[in-house]
Design a protein around this motif. Structure first.
Motif, PDB file in Angstrom:
ATOM      1  N   TRP A 269      54.892   4.748 -10.303  1.00 14.27           N
ATOM      2  CA  TRP A 269      54.266   4.901  -8.978  1.00 14.27           C
ATOM      3  C   TRP A 269      54.650   6.217  -8.296  1.00 14.27           C
ATOM      4  N   ILE A 270      55.370   7.090  -8.981  1.00 15.13           N
ATOM      5  CA  ILE A 270      55.737   8.381  -8.409  1.00 15.13           C
ATOM      6  C   ILE A 270      54.820   9.460  -8.971  1.00 15.13           C
ATOM      7  N   ASN A 271      54.193  10.212  -8.091  1.00 16.14           N
ATOM      8  CA  ASN A 271      53.291  11.286  -8.485  1.00 16.14           C
ATOM      9  C   ASN A 271      53.989  12.637  -8.370  1.00 16.14           C
ATOM     10  N   GLY A 272      53.501  13.587  -9.152  1.00 19.60           N
ATOM     11  CA  GLY A 272      54.020  14.939  -9.062  1.00 19.60           C
ATOM     12  C   GLY A 272      55.310  15.126  -9.830  1.00 19.60           C
ATOM     13  N   GLY A 273      55.717  16.385  -9.964  1.00 17.80           N
ATOM     14  CA  GLY A 273      56.952  16.712 -10.651  1.00 17.80           C
ATOM     15  C   GLY A 273      58.164  16.489  -9.769  1.00 17.80           C
ATOM     16  N   ASP A 274      59.345  16.607 -10.364  1.00 15.28           N
ATOM     17  CA  ASP A 274      60.577  16.380  -9.612  1.00 15.28           C
ATOM     18  C   ASP A 274      60.702  17.343  -8.438  1.00 15.28           C
ATOM     19  N   GLU A 275      60.212  18.577  -8.615  1.00 16.84           N
ATOM     20  CA  GLU A 275      60.314  19.564  -7.533  1.00 16.84           C
ATOM     21  C   GLU A 275      59.330  19.276  -6.409  1.00 16.84           C
ATOM     22  N   GLU A 276      58.394  18.365  -6.638  1.00 18.23           N
ATOM     23  CA  GLU A 276      57.408  18.010  -5.619  1.00 18.23           C
ATOM     24  C   GLU A 276      57.784  16.733  -4.874  1.00 18.23           C
ATOM     25  N   ASN A 277      58.973  16.217  -5.139  1.00 23.62           N
ATOM     26  CA  ASN A 277      59.473  15.015  -4.478  1.00 23.62           C
ATOM     27  C   ASN A 277      60.908  15.254  -4.018  1.00 23.62           C
ATOM     28  N   TYR A 278      61.400  14.364  -3.170  1.00 19.24           N
ATOM     29  CA  TYR A 278      62.795  14.451  -2.758  1.00 19.24           C
ATOM     30  C   TYR A 278      63.709  14.354  -3.982  1.00 19.24           C
ATOM     31  N   PRO A 279      64.894  14.922  -3.912  1.00 18.26           N
ATOM     32  CA  PRO A 279      65.814  14.894  -5.050  1.00 18.26           C
ATOM     33  C   PRO A 279      66.083  13.476  -5.560  1.00 18.26           C
ATOM     34  N   LEU A 280      66.058  13.325  -6.878  1.00 18.71           N
ATOM     35  CA  LEU A 280      66.389  12.088  -7.590  1.00 18.71           C
ATOM     36  C   LEU A 280      65.403  10.948  -7.334  1.00 18.71           C
ATOM     37  N   THR A 281      64.214  11.245  -6.835  1.00 17.62           N
ATOM     38  CA  THR A 281      63.281  10.173  -6.471  1.00 17.62           C
ATOM     39  C   THR A 281      62.997   9.232  -7.640  1.00 17.62           C
TER      40      THR A 281
ATOM     41  N   TYR B 279      70.923  18.782  -0.704  1.00 22.94           N
ATOM     42  CA  TYR B 279      70.227  19.911  -1.326  1.00 22.94           C
ATOM     43  C   TYR B 279      68.713  19.730  -1.297  1.00 22.94           C
ATOM     44  N   MET B 280      68.209  19.064  -0.253  1.00 24.40           N
ATOM     45  CA  MET B 280      66.763  18.988  -0.064  1.00 24.40           C
ATOM     46  C   MET B 280      66.233  20.348   0.371  1.00 24.40           C
ATOM     47  N   LYS B 281      65.102  20.727  -0.187  1.00 26.07           N
ATOM     48  CA  LYS B 281      64.483  22.005   0.163  1.00 26.07           C
ATOM     49  C   LYS B 281      63.872  21.913   1.563  1.00 26.07           C
ATOM     50  N   PRO B 282      64.142  22.876   2.439  1.00 22.00           N
ATOM     51  CA  PRO B 282      63.542  22.843   3.788  1.00 22.00           C
ATOM     52  C   PRO B 282      62.023  23.015   3.701  1.00 22.00           C
ATOM     53  N   THR B 283      61.291  22.025   4.170  1.00 27.88           N
ATOM     54  CA  THR B 283      59.825  22.093   4.142  1.00 27.88           C
ATOM     55  C   THR B 283      59.205  21.617   5.446  1.00 27.88           C
ATOM     56  N   THR B 284      60.037  21.352   6.461  1.00 33.27           N
ATOM     57  CA  THR B 284      59.541  20.878   7.748  1.00 33.27           C
ATOM     58  C   THR B 284      59.702  21.975   8.797  1.00 33.27           C
ATOM     59  N   GLU B 285      58.610  22.246   9.505  1.00 30.52           N
ATOM     60  CA  GLU B 285      58.650  23.290  10.523  1.00 30.52           C
ATOM     61  C   GLU B 285      58.463  22.681  11.910  1.00 30.52           C
TER      62      GLU B 285
ATOM     63  N   VAL C 284      55.953  17.117  -1.200  1.00 28.53           N
ATOM     64  CA  VAL C 284      57.013  17.879  -0.550  1.00 28.53           C
ATOM     65  C   VAL C 284      56.582  19.312  -0.262  1.00 28.53           C
ATOM     66  N   MET C 285      55.953  19.956  -1.245  1.00 33.50           N
ATOM     67  CA  MET C 285      55.621  21.367  -1.109  1.00 33.50           C
ATOM     68  C   MET C 285      54.381  21.614  -0.252  1.00 33.50           C
ATOM     69  N   SER C 286      53.776  20.545   0.268  1.00 29.33           N
ATOM     70  CA  SER C 286      52.698  20.709   1.247  1.00 29.33           C
ATOM     71  C   SER C 286      53.254  21.038   2.620  1.00 29.33           C
ATOM     72  N   GLY C 287      54.538  20.738   2.817  1.00 30.50           N
ATOM     73  CA  GLY C 287      55.157  21.006   4.102  1.00 30.50           C
ATOM     74  C   GLY C 287      54.779  19.978   5.159  1.00 30.50           C
ATOM     75  N   TYR C 288      55.438  20.082   6.304  1.00 31.93           N
ATOM     76  CA  TYR C 288      55.204  19.166   7.421  1.00 31.93           C
ATOM     77  C   TYR C 288      55.343  19.974   8.699  1.00 31.93           C
ATOM     78  N   LEU C 289      54.270  20.067   9.467  1.00 29.61           N
ATOM     79  CA  LEU C 289      54.307  20.726  10.764  1.00 29.61           C
ATOM     80  C   LEU C 289      54.346  19.657  11.847  1.00 29.61           C
ATOM     81  N   SER C 290      55.390  19.685  12.655  1.00 24.96           N
ATOM     82  CA  SER C 290      55.593  18.652  13.674  1.00 24.96           C
ATOM     83  C   SER C 290      55.620  19.276  15.068  1.00 24.96           C
ATOM     84  N   VAL C 291      55.089  18.538  16.044  1.00 22.18           N
ATOM     85  CA  VAL C 291      55.089  19.019  17.427  1.00 22.18           C
ATOM     86  C   VAL C 291      56.418  18.750  18.117  1.00 22.18           C
ATOM     87  N   ASN C 292      57.267  17.926  17.478  1.00 23.09           N
ATOM     88  CA  ASN C 292      58.583  17.654  18.055  1.00 23.09           C
ATOM     89  C   ASN C 292      59.531  17.220  16.944  1.00 23.09           C
TER      90      ASN C 292
END
Length: 522
Positions: free
Chosen positions: A164-176, A291-297, A509-517
């Motif tokens: 049920w996990i899609n994408g490669g390991d680099e496209e998900n949180y570590p150790l998913t 060691y999660m990659k920063p992807t939230t702005e 993960v690599m789509s990023g997340y833009l949040s207003v708060n």
């Protein structure tokens, strides 16, 4: 669900709060409200167990709107032992435009609609063989897909890594992948009859004042407790042991007083709200959040760390596990949603290949169709941006933002990806839907339900919708947001926080997340 208000003590009420309650205690001034909790992608017994004994039941109608001409369809999907009536209509500014749909378009959309209905009379009257109707790219064969998912949800299928996990390991949180496999085996002990097996029995709350997001977030905390204490998490209405033997064993043991006295069985009453909402995160896998990659702005800055990195990582893992597969019921909801929103666009694609009534298709599917192509996800127009605007009484917990702030972030994404022009909009506020019509350069899709006006409380709003409506349309929005290419939301909202978790364990993960708060505890 069966209401148990009369049996809930003040201690139980203390647990009916969100994360903020662990800091504010009994002074918590506002709650995310919904009447009960009846959703989840892994709906094994939550909704149907309570209703299938009724034989046939109806779901309150909900619809989906875009700024393009409507499909004007009515869908009824047969799922499991019940007939589920989903009446889908469209209501948007395009309704005032001239209907230029040609006969082929109308016939194809109608044929797909009646396939969902399983309406044999329609095809007899039209003189059409169902086998001649082209494949609907946006629809799934729910019975077939549910069977496949059930086979995948077995020990043999999970000896390597979960499906049920899609994408490669680099496209998900570590150790998913590793974590999902380990949770699965924790929840599926080899010998459920083992008398030393311990359980945590924790039903969903039934009182008003406890929203869907809070329900799921609370259950992720209980799953953490179960793992830390080496217990199997089992619920009466929402089976997370996922096989009858283990669930039956837990429900039998919980009837014995000595099982509770010895600690063989525990329940929510054995834990404080702080332990459930802010308790220890399982450390079986070290500290992968470090060691999660920063992807939230937020406010133009990538967030590299904050005080709740561990909780963000764990909730993502827990919500992904709890909602790992769609059931036939949920699949039917999503079919109706996609057909209402994207049915006409799908028909345009099919008709671009010629008149389907003249191009008869073969009756038997080939091996590659059966074994390979059948596993593809249903089509949706892409790229697709999901925007969840949270306002209303959430102002007592976070800084709320107007639609303009969300759209500013949406435009930033579009600047980088100019092919993006579609938004799936979810919100409880009527004014947000009205304001969306000012953005003519975007194409919006949204559920057509009654929305809040002014400062109506969430409790009153959800109560006015009714249980089915207030459950089904948020569930559809949740899944669409999880699968969208991009997401703009408000991390101060538990709902957006959980969507973020689903995306970060779903290959996004690599789509990023833009949040207003930001989350209020970061």
């Amino acid at each position: 669900m069966v209401a148990k208000e009369s049996s809930i003590s003040m201690k139980s009420l203390e647990r009916l709060v969100s994360d903020k309650a662990s800091k504010l205690g009994n002074s918590f001034p506002c709650q995310i409200c919904v009447v009960g909790f009846l959703c989840g992608i892994c709906l094994t017994s939550l909704f149907l167990a309570a209703l299938t004994s009724l034989g046939t039941f109806g779901l309150t109608a909900f619809s989906f709107s875009s700024v393009f001409p409507p499909c004007n369809s009515t869908s009824q999907v047969t799922n499991m032992d019940a007939v589920i009536d989903r009446k889908v209509k469209w209501k948007n500014k395009a309704e005032a435009e001239e209907d230029n749909d040609d006969d082929q378009m109308k016939l194809l959309v109608s044929a797909w609609d009646n396939l969902l209905l399983n309406n044999e009379d329609y095809f007899k009257k039209q003189g059409i063989n169902k086998s001649d109707v082209p494949n609907a790219p946006h629809l799934e064969n729910c019975k077939e897909r549910t069977g496949v998912r059930e086979r995948l949800d077995t020990p043999m299928a999970n000896q390597t890594f979960p499906s049920w996990i899609n994408g490669g390991d680099e496209e998900n949180y570590p150790l998913t992948r590793r974590v999902q496999r380990d949770i699965w085996y924790h929840q599926h002990p080899q010998d459920c009859a083992n008398k030393s097996l311990k359980f945590l029995v924790a039903d969903w709350e039934t009182l008003p004042g406890f929203g869907i997001g809070a329900q799921i977030a609370g259950m992720t905390g209980l799953l953490a407790i179960a793992i830390n204490e080496n217990r199997v998490l089992v619920t009466n209405y929402y089976n997370r042991a996922d096989h009858d033997e283990c669930r039956q064993r837990a429900l039998e043991v919980m009837k014995k007083k000595e099982a509770w006295d010895s600690g063989l069985v525990t329940g929510k009453q054995n834990y404080s709200s702080k332990e459930i909402w802010s308790g220890r995160i399982p450390k079986l896998w070290g500290q992968p959040w470090s060691y999660m990659k920063p992807t939230t702005e937020i406010n133009g800055t990538l967030i590299s760390s904050h005080r709740k990195m561990d909780r963000r990582w764990w909730r993502a893992q827990a919500v992904r596990y709890l909602m790992r597969f769609q059931t036939e019921y949920t699949c039917g909801l999503m079919n109706s949603a996609r057909h209402s929103a994207f049915g006409k666009e799908a028909a345009e694609i099919v008709l671009s290949a010629g008149d389907w009534r003249k191009n008869k298709k073969k009756q038997i599917r080939s091996e590659i169709e059966e074994e390979v192509w059948s596993n593809h996800k249903p089509w949706v127009p892409r790229p697709l941006l999901s925007v969840h605007v949270r306002m209303g009484d959430k102002a007592c917990e976070m800084r709320v933002a107007a639609l303009e702030e969300y759209m500013h972030l949406a435009d930033r994404i579009r600047d980088r990806f100019p092919e993006l022009n579609r938004i799936w909009l979810s919100t409880e506020m009527k004014e947000v839907v009205e304001r969306s019509k000012d953005y003519a350069h975007w194409r919006f899709y949204y559920t057509e339900v009654a929305r809040q006006v002014g400062n109506t409380s969430m409790a009153d709003y959800e109560g006015s919708l009714g249980r089915e409506m207030s459950t089904n349309y948020p569930l559809v929005n949740f899944l669409m947001a999880s699968e969208a290419d991009f997401f703009v939301g408000a991390l101060g909202s538990t709902w957006c926080f959980l969507i973020d978790g689903m995306r970060n364990t779903g290959g996004k993960v690599m789509s990023g997340y833009l949040s207003v708060n930001k989350d209020r505890f970061w």
